[in-house]
Design a protein around this motif. Structure first.
Motif: not given
Length: 384
Positions: A148-170
């Motif tokens: 959600t970062y708002e940059s003064k320059n151009k940006k592209y957010i590549l959001l990976l599938p939600k299951e890649t957001n590991d719940k575990s510590l490692a």
């Protein structure tokens, strides 16, 4: 249903369900990553190629920084550009060592959560110091601060599938998913041809998770107190990530090191004793493997390790190790860059099973709270 040979209810009681699931899901997740990049191929190509940069910086914190370590060479070879991998933890404390008001940069940020203090600070510093900075943010968390970062320059957010957001510590599937994204981004004009490589990497990982699972459990049960992971080229990043997985999943009970094969001779070899496990992550480059084989045969000089493990695409040659984990016997060939994907899975499994053998909970192995899923207690200061 099972993950890593253990029933789900058993994994839950052991505090290991998330880590087991996230390691196991990787072969299927990688195929999804190819589809994701393919669907955004034109937009990504336009973003990367339609701007002029003096250099490209690959950045992240901790595990996410090791992605850049593995990708630096492939970006340089395929984009023919000045590319450097710089951890956010370096960039934040010494920004003027890497950023200049005379340079335009493409900052490629890797982040599981996108909430690490250094990750947030790095993008702001790059915006404020560089002549221009375009941001390509690869993240697993759609609600994270980087996404959600708002940059003064151009940006592209590549959001990976939600299951890649590991719940575990490692970080496990988040690491390899972001790594694969980077591999494909460096060769967007070859995506169709690379699909077979992604499939082969997936097949190799499935083989480790089935054919070699008991062997890796056996290795994890050995009474080692130190571990050394060695890798060359892009596999040096794999060795770095592998040693972190074992060290953090055992809450520091196993002290780990990483090095290149050639670098290991220059002092680090002194750590080897009869309580040391050595893991050779072998390249399939004919040239690089000559140096690797020399080192393995030189290990009989000096103090002997407790055990030595070789991980390779194929092992059809004699090497002086007790354990051999090979991916294929069918004459198939996975490019060296893509070997970083299945190459890290044995390290993840070693950490997982060693954690269990020590009576720890792999999902939350830090009994003191010294380490956490998102780093805590880091203060970010204004530049003078």
């Amino acid at each position: 249903m099972q993950y890593l040979g253990l029933e789900i209810e058993n994994l839950k009681s052991l505090g290991a369900i998330d880590t087991a699931r996230e390691i196991s899901q990787q072969p299927e997740i990688w195929l999804k990553i190819w589809d994701l990049i393919k669907n955004q191929q034109k937009a990504l190509s336009s973003f990367i190629q339609d701007h002029q940069y003096d250099k490209i910086i690959l950045t992240g914190a901790g595990t996410s920084a090791y992605i850049g370590e593995s990708l630096e060479g492939t970006f340089y070879r395929n984009l023919h550009h000045n590319v450097t991998a710089i951890p956010t933890t370096h960039l934040v404390s010494h920004p003027y060592d890497y950023l200049s008001g005379n340079e335009s940069i493409l900052l490629i940020s890797f982040a599981r959560s996108g909430n690490s203090p250094e990750s947030k600070a790095a993008v702001k510093l790059a915006d404020n110091i560089s002549k221009t900075c375009h941001h390509l943010i690869i993240t697993c968390n759609m609600d994270g601060d980087l996404a959600t970062y708002e940059s003064k320059n151009k940006k592209y957010i590549l959001l990976l599938p939600k299951e890649t957001n590991d719940k575990s510590l490692a970080m496990t599937s988040s690491y390899t998913s972001m790594l694969l994204s980077g591999l494909l981004l460096s060769r967007l004009n070859e995506l169709d041809e690379l699909k077979a490589q992604v499939q082969l990497a997936s097949d190799y990982a499935k083989g480790i998770l089935t054919d070699h699972l008991n062997e890796i459990k056996e290795i994890a049960d050995l009474p080692f107190k130190r571990a050394v992971f060695l890798g060359s080229g892009p596999l040096l990043g794999t060795a770095t990530e592998s040693q972190l997985k074992l060290q953090e999943l055992t809450d520091g009970s196993i002290i780990c090191k990483h090095e290149s094969f050639l670098g290991f001779r220059h002092g680090p070899k002194a750590v080897v004793d009869n309580e040391t496990l050595i893991v050779f992550i072998l390249s399939n480059s004919t040239y690089a493997s000559k140096y690797e084989h020399d080192l393995m045969f030189a290990m009989d000089k000096g103090k002997k390790a407790l055990a030595m493990v070789a991980i390779a695409e194929r092992i059809d040659f004699d090497i002086p190790v007790g354990y051999k984990i090979s991916h294929t016997q069918n004459g198939l060939h996975l490019e060296e860059d893509f070997m970083t994907l299945p190459g890290v899975v044995p390290g993840q499994l070693l950490g997982f099973f060693k954690s269990l053998s020590l009576g720890l909970m792999p999902d939350q192995p830090s009994t003191s709270g010294a380490i956490s899923r998102v780093v805590q207690g880091v203060n970010i200061y204004d530049l003078p």
